[in-house]
Scaffold this motif. Structure first.
Motif, PDB file in Angstrom:
ATOM      1  N   PHE A 167       9.396   5.404  -6.420  1.00 20.66           N
ATOM      2  CA  PHE A 167       8.942   4.094  -5.936  1.00 20.66           C
ATOM      3  C   PHE A 167      10.128   3.219  -5.552  1.00 20.66           C
ATOM      4  O   PHE A 167      10.120   2.557  -4.502  1.00 20.66           O
ATOM      5  N   LYS A 168      11.158   3.193  -6.359  1.00 20.68           N
ATOM      6  CA  LYS A 168      12.326   2.372  -6.070  1.00 20.68           C
ATOM      7  C   LYS A 168      13.050   2.864  -4.814  1.00 20.68           C
ATOM      8  O   LYS A 168      13.663   2.079  -4.095  1.00 20.68           O
ATOM      9  N   ARG A 169      12.948   4.161  -4.537  1.00 20.25           N
ATOM     10  CA  ARG A 169      13.595   4.745  -3.358  1.00 20.25           C
ATOM     11  C   ARG A 169      12.736   4.649  -2.105  1.00 20.25           C
ATOM     12  O   ARG A 169      13.244   4.810  -0.981  1.00 20.25           O
ATOM     13  N   ALA A 170      11.460   4.417  -2.278  1.00 21.48           N
ATOM     14  CA  ALA A 170      10.522   4.416  -1.148  1.00 21.48           C
ATOM     15  C   ALA A 170      10.826   3.288  -0.175  1.00 21.48           C
ATOM     16  O   ALA A 170      11.385   2.253  -0.545  1.00 21.48           O
ATOM     17  N   ARG A 171      10.441   3.488   1.076  1.00 18.40           N
ATOM     18  CA  ARG A 171      10.654   2.492   2.122  1.00 18.40           C
ATOM     19  C   ARG A 171       9.309   1.947   2.594  1.00 18.40           C
ATOM     20  O   ARG A 171       8.367   2.697   2.835  1.00 18.40           O
ATOM     21  N   PHE A 172       9.268   0.621   2.739  1.00 20.17           N
ATOM     22  CA  PHE A 172       8.051  -0.064   3.151  1.00 20.17           C
ATOM     23  C   PHE A 172       8.356  -0.935   4.376  1.00 20.17           C
ATOM     24  O   PHE A 172       9.455  -1.460   4.511  1.00 20.17           O
ATOM     25  N   ASP A 173       7.361  -1.081   5.231  1.00 18.37           N
ATOM     26  CA  ASP A 173       7.460  -2.005   6.358  1.00 18.37           C
ATOM     27  C   ASP A 173       6.618  -3.239   6.079  1.00 18.37           C
ATOM     28  O   ASP A 173       5.482  -3.119   5.612  1.00 18.37           O
ATOM     29  N   CYS A 174       7.188  -4.412   6.353  1.00 15.94           N
ATOM     30  CA  CYS A 174       6.404  -5.640   6.243  1.00 15.94           C
ATOM     31  C   CYS A 174       5.527  -5.748   7.488  1.00 15.94           C
ATOM     32  O   CYS A 174       6.034  -5.799   8.609  1.00 15.94           O
TER      33      CYS A 174
ATOM     34  N   LYS B 234      -2.949   3.241  -8.458  1.00 22.87           N
ATOM     35  CA  LYS B 234      -3.785   2.744  -7.360  1.00 22.87           C
ATOM     36  C   LYS B 234      -3.080   2.936  -6.022  1.00 22.87           C
ATOM     37  O   LYS B 234      -1.853   2.941  -5.957  1.00 22.87           O
ATOM     38  N   ASP B 235      -3.867   3.051  -4.961  1.00 23.00           N
ATOM     39  CA  ASP B 235      -3.289   3.189  -3.624  1.00 23.00           C
ATOM     40  C   ASP B 235      -2.744   1.864  -3.117  1.00 23.00           C
ATOM     41  O   ASP B 235      -1.812   1.834  -2.319  1.00 23.00           O
ATOM     42  N   THR B 236      -3.333   0.769  -3.563  1.00 23.37           N
ATOM     43  CA  THR B 236      -2.924  -0.562  -3.102  1.00 23.37           C
ATOM     44  C   THR B 236      -2.849  -1.522  -4.281  1.00 23.37           C
ATOM     45  O   THR B 236      -3.736  -1.533  -5.134  1.00 23.37           O
TER      46      THR B 236
ATOM     47  N   ARG C 181       4.726 -23.266   4.101  1.00 24.01           N
ATOM     48  CA  ARG C 181       5.346 -22.266   3.234  1.00 24.01           C
ATOM     49  C   ARG C 181       4.674 -20.905   3.398  1.00 24.01           C
ATOM     50  O   ARG C 181       3.486 -20.815   3.702  1.00 24.01           O
ATOM     51  N   ILE C 182       5.450 -19.860   3.153  1.00 24.78           N
ATOM     52  CA  ILE C 182       4.871 -18.514   3.151  1.00 24.78           C
ATOM     53  C   ILE C 182       3.912 -18.395   1.975  1.00 24.78           C
ATOM     54  O   ILE C 182       4.257 -18.752   0.842  1.00 24.78           O
ATOM     55  N   ILE C 183       2.705 -17.896   2.238  1.00 29.19           N
ATOM     56  CA  ILE C 183       1.727 -17.737   1.164  1.00 29.19           C
ATOM     57  C   ILE C 183       1.236 -16.297   1.026  1.00 29.19           C
ATOM     58  O   ILE C 183       0.555 -15.969   0.053  1.00 29.19           O
ATOM     59  N   ARG C 184       1.623 -15.433   1.970  1.00 31.33           N
ATOM     60  CA  ARG C 184       1.163 -14.044   1.875  1.00 31.33           C
ATOM     61  C   ARG C 184       2.103 -13.115   2.652  1.00 31.33           C
ATOM     62  O   ARG C 184       2.519 -13.437   3.761  1.00 31.33           O
ATOM     63  N   MET C 185       2.403 -11.975   2.030  1.00 35.08           N
ATOM     64  CA  MET C 185       3.180 -10.931   2.686  1.00 35.08           C
ATOM     65  C   MET C 185       2.540  -9.583   2.365  1.00 35.08           C
ATOM     66  O   MET C 185       2.126  -9.350   1.230  1.00 35.08           O
ATOM     67  N   GLU C 186       2.467  -8.720   3.365  1.00 34.77           N
ATOM     68  CA  GLU C 186       1.859  -7.409   3.178  1.00 34.77           C
ATOM     69  C   GLU C 186       2.832  -6.314   3.617  1.00 34.77           C
ATOM     70  O   GLU C 186       3.472  -6.414   4.669  1.00 34.77           O
ATOM     71  N   PHE C 187       2.917  -5.271   2.785  1.00 37.62           N
ATOM     72  CA  PHE C 187       3.830  -4.162   3.035  1.00 37.62           C
ATOM     73  C   PHE C 187       3.067  -2.834   3.007  1.00 37.62           C
ATOM     74  O   PHE C 187       2.083  -2.699   2.274  1.00 37.62           O
ATOM     75  N   LYS C 188       3.576  -1.887   3.767  1.00 35.05           N
ATOM     76  CA  LYS C 188       2.946  -0.571   3.789  1.00 35.05           C
ATOM     77  C   LYS C 188       4.025   0.512   3.705  1.00 35.05           C
ATOM     78  O   LYS C 188       5.044   0.447   4.395  1.00 35.05           O
ATOM     79  N   PHE C 189       3.763   1.509   2.885  1.00 36.08           N
ATOM     80  CA  PHE C 189       4.689   2.633   2.690  1.00 36.08           C
ATOM     81  C   PHE C 189       4.844   3.405   4.003  1.00 36.08           C
ATOM     82  O   PHE C 189       3.852   3.684   4.686  1.00 36.08           O
TER      83      PHE C 189
ATOM     84  N   SER D 181       0.837  -1.202   0.000  1.00 31.98           N
ATOM     85  CA  SER D 181       0.000   0.000   0.000  1.00 31.98           C
ATOM     86  C   SER D 181       0.870   1.248   0.000  1.00 31.98           C
ATOM     87  O   SER D 181       1.914   1.295   0.663  1.00 31.98           O
ATOM     88  N   PHE D 182       0.430   2.260  -0.743  1.00 32.59           N
ATOM     89  CA  PHE D 182       1.138   3.539  -0.781  1.00 32.59           C
ATOM     90  C   PHE D 182       0.622   4.513   0.280  1.00 32.59           C
ATOM     91  O   PHE D 182       1.140   5.616   0.408  1.00 32.59           O
ATOM     92  N   VAL D 183      -0.389   4.125   1.003  1.00 30.46           N
ATOM     93  CA  VAL D 183      -0.981   5.000   2.012  1.00 30.46           C
ATOM     94  C   VAL D 183      -0.137   4.958   3.284  1.00 30.46           C
ATOM     95  O   VAL D 183       0.186   3.890   3.786  1.00 30.46           O
ATOM     96  N   SER D 184       0.206   6.128   3.805  1.00 32.35           N
ATOM     97  CA  SER D 184       1.013   6.223   5.013  1.00 32.35           C
ATOM     98  C   SER D 184       0.511   7.382   5.871  1.00 32.35           C
ATOM     99  O   SER D 184      -0.274   8.211   5.402  1.00 32.35           O
ATOM    100  N   PRO D 185       0.954   7.463   7.127  1.00 29.66           N
ATOM    101  CA  PRO D 185       0.554   8.594   7.973  1.00 29.66           C
ATOM    102  C   PRO D 185       0.995   9.943   7.407  1.00 29.66           C
ATOM    103  O   PRO D 185       0.394  10.974   7.716  1.00 29.66           O
ATOM    104  N   LYS D 186       2.038   9.923   6.578  1.00 33.90           N
ATOM    105  CA  LYS D 186       2.547  11.165   6.001  1.00 33.90           C
ATOM    106  C   LYS D 186       1.902  11.515   4.664  1.00 33.90           C
ATOM    107  O   LYS D 186       2.133  12.596   4.116  1.00 33.90           O
ATOM    108  N   GLY D 187       1.125  10.601   4.118  1.00 39.92           N
ATOM    109  CA  GLY D 187       0.500  10.834   2.824  1.00 39.92           C
ATOM    110  C   GLY D 187       0.555   9.598   1.955  1.00 39.92           C
ATOM    111  O   GLY D 187       1.069   8.554   2.364  1.00 39.92           O
ATOM    112  N   GLY D 188       0.034   9.732   0.743  1.00 41.96           N
ATOM    113  CA  GLY D 188      -0.023   8.596  -0.164  1.00 41.96           C
ATOM    114  C   GLY D 188       0.747   8.815  -1.443  1.00 41.96           C
ATOM    115  O   GLY D 188       1.896   9.284  -1.418  1.00 41.96           O
ATOM    116  N   ARG D 189       0.104   8.528  -2.561  1.00 44.24           N
ATOM    117  CA  ARG D 189       0.786   8.587  -3.856  1.00 44.24           C
ATOM    118  C   ARG D 189       1.264   9.984  -4.227  1.00 44.24           C
ATOM    119  O   ARG D 189       2.186  10.133  -5.038  1.00 44.24           O
ATOM    120  N   GLU D 190       0.652  11.010  -3.633  1.00 41.93           N
ATOM    121  CA  GLU D 190       1.095  12.375  -3.958  1.00 41.93           C
ATOM    122  C   GLU D 190       2.541  12.622  -3.537  1.00 41.93           C
ATOM    123  O   GLU D 190       3.227  13.487  -4.090  1.00 41.93           O
TER     124      GLU D 190
END
Length: 252
Positions: A221-228, A127-129, A239-247, A104-113
């Protein structure tokens, strides 16, 4: 007396035969158990080896470029070894659960903007996600054609240089003539394939500026940081079947 001796010999022979058969059965069972233990150990090692490929992303501060690579790896896995596969892998049809990557690109500091060069338009990230769980990389499909076209037109190096020097080159239309001349010179220094002769070619609303602003989102996008934030394991296979990340709202 002689018959009794023969009977004892026969009884002894039967007993020995039974002992041998029992020993063989016990040996066979031990071998089977050993084989089962070996198979379980091999299976567990394979699960650990598989999960280790993805556990490296189970952390905070994951680069967008790493997520980009992860998406392609997951698509390849889904295509070759999951229930989504259209063929076989190494002669066998493997029906593992497909993997899902969500970010997801949504964060406390803002989103895709925050990825945008002018703070408002979203030219590339639509898209936001994004959620990838199939054999086709939907995110890649959304951006790859545009990115490749831009790199063919300007070259990757030029676009990276222009994105880095964005604020000095793409100044406002109300800037002075001297500033505009400097911006034109700066553009030509940064761009090796496309050169310009006048400010109008890179003014606000121009095609070149729009192209660079589009590519800027890709660079961001390549420079952005995401948390798993979530990792899910299959109850059947481990086996791992799902991972979720947030900007995080931060960039490298």
């Amino acid at each position: 007396m002689e018959n009794a001796s023969k009977a004892l010999i026969m009884a002894g022979s039967v007993l020995i035969a039974l002992l041998i058969i029992g020993a063989l059965i016990l040996m066979f069972n031990n071998l089977s158990n050993y084989q089962n233990v070996g198979d379980e150990g091999t299976k567990e090692a394979q699960i650990i080896e598989f999960n280790n490929q993805y556990e490296t992303h189970n952390r905070k501060n994951v680069r967008g470029s790493d997520i980009y690579s992860l998406l392609n790896r997951v698509v390849d896995y889904n295509r070759r070894k999951s229930t989504e596969a259209t063929g076989t892998d190494e002669g066998q049809y493997l029906a593992y659960e497909p993997m899902t990557i969500k970010f997801s690109f949504v964060s406390p500091k803002g989103g895709r903007e925050l990825f945008s060069a002018d703070g408002t338009n979203k030219r590339l990230l639509k898209k936001d996600t994004y959620e990838q769980s199939s054999t086709k990389n939907d995110f890649e499909n959304d951006i790859a054609t545009k990115v490749k076209k831009l790199e063919n037109t300007y070259t990757k190096e030029s676009l990276t240089n222009l994105s880095t020097g964005l604020t000095k080159i793409f100044i406002t239309n109300s800037s002075t003539d001297a500033q505009k001349s400097a911006a034109v010179e700066g553009f030509n220094e940064a761009s090796s394939k496309v050169t310009i002769t006048s400010w109008d070619q890179i003014k606000e609303g121009s095609q070149i500026r729009n192209d660079v602003y589009t590519y800027y989102e890709y660079v961001q996008f390549k420079r952005a940081r995401f948390d798993c934030e979530k990792v899910e394991y299959s109850q059947k296979t481990g086996r791992i079947i799902r991972m979720e990340f947030k900007f995080t709202g931060k960039f490298e």
